[in-house]
Design an enzyme around this catalytic site. Structure first.
Site, PDB file in Angstrom:
ATOM      1  CB  CYS A   2     117.956 -40.410  29.353  1.00  0.00           C
ATOM      2  SG  CYS A   2     118.424 -39.398  30.751  1.00  0.00           S
ATOM      3  NE  ARG A   9     114.661 -44.911  27.360  1.00  0.00           N
ATOM      4  CZ  ARG A   9     114.995 -46.154  27.626  1.00  0.00           C
ATOM      5  NH1 ARG A   9     114.149 -47.129  27.386  1.00  0.00           N
ATOM      6  NH2 ARG A   9     116.182 -46.438  28.116  1.00  0.00           N
ATOM      7  CD1 TRP A  59     113.383 -39.784  35.489  1.00  0.00           C
ATOM      8  CD2 TRP A  59     115.405 -40.558  36.045  1.00  0.00           C
ATOM      9  NE1 TRP A  59     113.314 -40.259  36.775  1.00  0.00           N
ATOM     10  CE2 TRP A  59     114.537 -40.752  37.142  1.00  0.00           C
ATOM     11  CE3 TRP A  59     116.729 -40.974  36.171  1.00  0.00           C
ATOM     12  CZ2 TRP A  59     114.952 -41.326  38.335  1.00  0.00           C
ATOM     13  CZ3 TRP A  59     117.136 -41.558  37.362  1.00  0.00           C
ATOM     14  CH2 TRP A  59     116.248 -41.729  38.421  1.00  0.00           C
ATOM     15  CG  ASN A  69     119.710 -44.020  28.444  1.00  0.00           C
ATOM     16  OD1 ASN A  69     119.551 -43.766  29.629  1.00  0.00           O
ATOM     17  ND2 ASN A  69     119.314 -45.155  27.897  1.00  0.00           N
ATOM     18  N   GLY A  70     122.349 -42.801  30.433  1.00  0.00           N
ATOM     19  CA  GLY A  70     123.232 -43.577  31.306  1.00  0.00           C
ATOM     20  C   GLY A  70     123.968 -42.668  32.262  1.00  0.00           C
ATOM     21  CD  GLU A 112     102.584 -54.036  41.150  1.00  0.00           C
ATOM     22  OE1 GLU A 112     103.696 -53.983  41.682  1.00  0.00           O
ATOM     23  OE2 GLU A 112     102.309 -53.432  40.097  1.00  0.00           O
ATOM     24  CE  LYS A 153     101.808 -49.867  39.307  1.00  0.00           C
ATOM     25  NZ  LYS A 153     102.682 -51.000  39.302  1.00  0.00           N
ATOM     26  CD  GLU A 181     105.193 -47.273  40.267  1.00  0.00           C
ATOM     27  OE1 GLU A 181     104.225 -48.019  40.041  1.00  0.00           O
ATOM     28  OE2 GLU A 181     106.245 -47.332  39.633  1.00  0.00           O
ATOM     29  CG  HIS A 231     104.132 -58.363  65.350  1.00  0.00           C
ATOM     30  ND1 HIS A 231     104.274 -58.952  66.590  1.00  0.00           N
ATOM     31  CD2 HIS A 231     103.449 -59.258  64.598  1.00  0.00           C
ATOM     32  CE1 HIS A 231     103.723 -60.155  66.580  1.00  0.00           C
ATOM     33  NE2 HIS A 231     103.210 -60.362  65.369  1.00  0.00           N
ATOM     34  CE  LYS A 286     106.909 -49.372  31.209  1.00  0.00           C
ATOM     35  NZ  LYS A 286     105.888 -49.797  32.196  1.00  0.00           N
TER      36      LYS A 286
HETATM   37  O1  M6R Z   1     111.608 -53.052  33.347  1.00  0.00           O
HETATM   38  P1  M6R Z   1     111.633 -53.696  34.691  1.00  0.00           P
HETATM   39  O2  M6R Z   1     110.524 -54.666  34.904  1.00  0.00           O
HETATM   40  O3  M6R Z   1     112.967 -54.324  35.011  1.00  0.00           O
HETATM   41  O4  M6R Z   1     111.434 -52.517  35.720  1.00  0.00           O
HETATM   42  C1  M6R Z   1     111.520 -52.733  37.104  1.00  0.00           C
HETATM   43  C2  M6R Z   1     110.966 -51.572  37.872  1.00  0.00           C
HETATM   44  O5  M6R Z   1     111.693 -50.417  37.620  1.00  0.00           O
HETATM   45  C3  M6R Z   1     109.496 -51.311  37.507  1.00  0.00           C
HETATM   46  O6  M6R Z   1     108.713 -52.446  37.725  1.00  0.00           O
HETATM   47  C4  M6R Z   1     108.925 -50.143  38.330  1.00  0.00           C
HETATM   48  O7  M6R Z   1     108.821 -50.506  39.683  1.00  0.00           O
HETATM   49  C5  M6R Z   1     107.595 -49.712  37.725  1.00  0.00           C
HETATM   50  N1  M6R Z   1     107.523 -48.289  37.714  1.00  0.00           N
HETATM   51  C6  M6R Z   1     106.426 -50.269  38.441  1.00  0.00           C
HETATM   52  O8  M6R Z   1     105.217 -49.701  38.098  1.00  0.00           O
END
Ligand code: M6R
Length: 619
Positions: free
Chosen positions: A2, A27, A84, A110-111, A492, A496, A499, A515, A614
């Site tokens: 948000c 956000r 969000w 927001n929260g 990682e 990606k 996501e 395994h 984000k």
């Molecule tokens: O702002 P932060 O680095 O604390 O965020 C952590 C995760 O939410 C963030 O890395 C998330 O996994 C991203 N969407 C990765 O692309």
């Protein structure tokens, strides 16, 4: 998670609010809305008496823009929100702003209000009819409940009742001269312009209007007028706060000719890596790493252990950090996702060094982990990208990544610069602990300094990845595998692809496949084998043969001059050579590009993937 905005000044508020929301859409983009104190086209407000007009729309901000293009609101103060969803599905009615029953008090949030259910029952018993399923609506009704002609006091009384995390902004029809904003465990920044004040969840929307900002601390209340802003603590005592000058380049937060922010940010990595490195390499008699900013001195030699905690991509940077610190500094490292760390009753040692990594510096779980670790008396080092973030302000010492604003939800340049930071710490620490000598330190520094140019070279070959993606983007299953640093990069890489391409992808330590997970491999599987750890090439080659024997298509990512996998792989993508132990800063880039191209080819918006936001400022 948000975004909230607010404006009070002499300009029309609606375009300012919409413009600011555009910068915060990353956000959350389930719905958007604004409340403006003014006159609406449906006849509310008569030009003299101003009334509170609310417009909201489900879905992306453009839906709201379409609405307000025909249903115009005029007025010079307002608040806005991009959502969000947490409580209640994305819908018009659950969109913010929320209002009290008479529609004279509006709030954006927001929260999460954790005790909203109890408060809702209590308010319902006193006759309040709720319109939405949100936790936020209770706040509007509570303020109404306490309102006796003074919004400030009604907000303060409301804060006594609510529990949870919040950044809130309020507007009241009876008080057309001020907006009130508060925060607790959620970010909020106030922009001080000329004859105008703004509110936003981060600084990017403010930069068009001002570079002078106030960072609100937990429990502080800001009262914004057209010509001034006043600050108070929760008890209502006035506070004095100083502005901070933001030096970010405005264009850094624009797309700059790229189709998406993500592609732009992938291409910014050479510069970001150079920026992260620049101030930290000093040449005296020989080249050395300067980490004064995190208080790096001989006392670090007393440390028994390093503990790293973070979430998502930042946690993956922590996993690389574990391999790097153990390799270069021979110190034990524990690395844990913050949401586990905070609940698993960890064992502390005051001689531990805690490294907390977060791009935004606002992730709720990461902040909770940092606050727990602080109580142990250990030294807390924050690695973050956002100056003035809660993490930066609360940690003992901060190492900034200097990646510049990262707008795309999927993290790219923040990750590689976080890696640069952990490598600098590992090398410096290794030298202090006499694990590496001057010559080895110098060789590694030279290699780090060469990385930005190598990343640039690698990006020059992005068309090869695009062509590969064009053949593979419809694959429903992708496995990434590697050993040591390559395993960390696999984690990682798989994230990606999940996501933004919504492909079911997993990461495996290559030796672990047999395994169990190999049972999933068949002709429909793409396996990306990351192979940069030369000492383990024969092991990787066996693992590749094992998955190929089950019908998988295999892409190998390896060094440009490496022929080892030519016979086994279906395709080889070659990256410029650096030291094996520094490979992650390069080897992750092909996976970022692959995920990006698959996302676009599948018709997704890589900047705003479904269900994500984000900055995750709720648990
Ligand atoms: O702002 P932060 O680095 O604390 O965020 C952590 C995760 O939410 C963030 O890395 C998330 O996994 C991203 N969407 C990765 O692309």
């Amino acid at each position: 998670m948000c975004g909230i905005v607010g404006y009070i000044g002499d300009e029309e508020a609606t375009p300012v609010l919409v413009n600011a929301l555009k910068k915060l859409e990353y956000r959350g983009y389930d719905s958007a809305g604004i409340a403006v104190l003014g006159s609406g086209s449906e006849g509310q407000g008569d030009g003299e008496k101003r009334s509170l007009v609310v417009r909201k729309a489900k879905g992306a901000l453009k839906n709201l823009e379409q609405r307000i293009a025909t249903e115009i609101i005029r007025g010079t103060m307002g608040i806005g929100h991009t959502r969000w969803a947490t409580h209640g599905e994305p819908s018009d009615v659950n969109s913010h702003p929320h209002t009290n029953v008479s529609g004279k008090i509006a709030v954006v949030h927001n929260g999460i209000i954790e005790n909203h259910a109890k408060l809702k029952e209590w308010l319902k018993e006193s006759g309040v009819a709720f319109k939405s399923q949100t936790d936020t609506e209770v706040v509007a009704h509570l303020v109404d409940h306490f309102y006796q002609g003074d919004l400030f006091e009604a907000v303060r009384a409301t804060l006594d009742k609510i529990e949870g995390a919040y950044a809130l902004a309020f507007l009241c029809e009876n008080e057309p001269e001020r907006i009130i904003a508060v925060r607790k465990d959620a970010p909020l920044v106030i922009g001080a312009g000329k004859g105008e004040y703004l509110i936003a969840s981060d600084v990017t929307p403010l930069l068009e209007y001002t570079r002078d900002v106030y960072y609100l601390n937990d429990g502080e209340i800001a009262v914004l007028y057209r010509d001034r802003v006043e600050f108070f603590d929760r008890e209502g005592h006035p506070l004095t706060k100083e502005t901070t000058r933001v030096e970010w380049d405005v264009s850094a937060a624009e797309k700059g000719g790229f189709e998406h922010f993500m592609l732009k940010e992938i291409h910014e990595q050479p510069k970001a890596l150079a920026d992260t490195l620049r101030a930290r390499i000093k040449t005296y008699a020989a080249k050395t790493i300067n980490l004064e900013e995190i208080g790096f001195d001989a006392s670090w030699a007393q440390a028994h252990r390093v503990v790293i905690s973070a979430c998502g991509t930042a946690w993956h940077a922590g996993v690389v950090g574990k391999y790097a610190l153990e390799h270069f500094a021979r110190i034990p490292v524990d690395v844990d996702v913050a949401s586990e760390f905070r609940y698993r009753d960890p064992i502390y040692d005051p001689k531990d060094i805690f490294i907390i990594i977060s791009q935004s510096g606002e992730t709720a779980d990461t902040l909770a982990a940092m606050r727990m670790a602080r109580k142990s008396g250990a030294r807390i080092i924050a690695i973050t990208n956002v100056v003035g973030s809660t993490l930066a302000r609360e940690a003992d010492l901060v190492m900034y990544t200097w990646a510049g604003p990262e707008i795309a939800v999927a993290s790219t340049k923040a990750f590689t610069t976080q890696l640069m930071c952990v490598y600098l710490i590992a090398l410096k620490f290794g030298h202090l602990r006499k694990v590496i000598d001057d010559a080895e330190l110098a060789a590694n520094i030279d290699a780090l300094e060469a990385l930005p140019a190598l990343a640039e070279q690698l990006l020059g070959k992005k068309d090869d990845i695009q062509r590969f993606a064009a053949r593979q983007f419809n694959k429903t299953k992708a496995f990434f595998m590697g050993r040591l640093f390559d395993y960390a990069v696999s984690l990682e890489s798989a994230l990606k692809l999940k996501e933004i391409a919504y492909t079911h992808s997993e990461a495996f330590a290559a030796g672990e496949l047999k395994h169990g997970p190999i049972a999933l491999v068949d002709e429909s599987t793409l396996v990306v084998a990351i192979c940069t750890q030369s000492a383990l090439f024969d092991k990787m080659d066996s693992n590749i043969k094992e998955v190929k024997a089950r019908g998988a298509t295999v892409l190998v990512i390896t060094w440009e001059d490496e022929k080892y996998f030519d016979a086994t792989a279906d395709e080889v993508f070659r990256i410029p050579r650096t030291l094996d132990a520094l490979s992650p800063m390069l080897s992750v880039i092909p996976s970022q590009l692959y995920a990006y191209y698959c996302s676009v080819m599948r018709g997704n918006d890589p900047d705003k993937p479904r269900n994500l936001a984000k900055s995750v400022t709720v648990e």
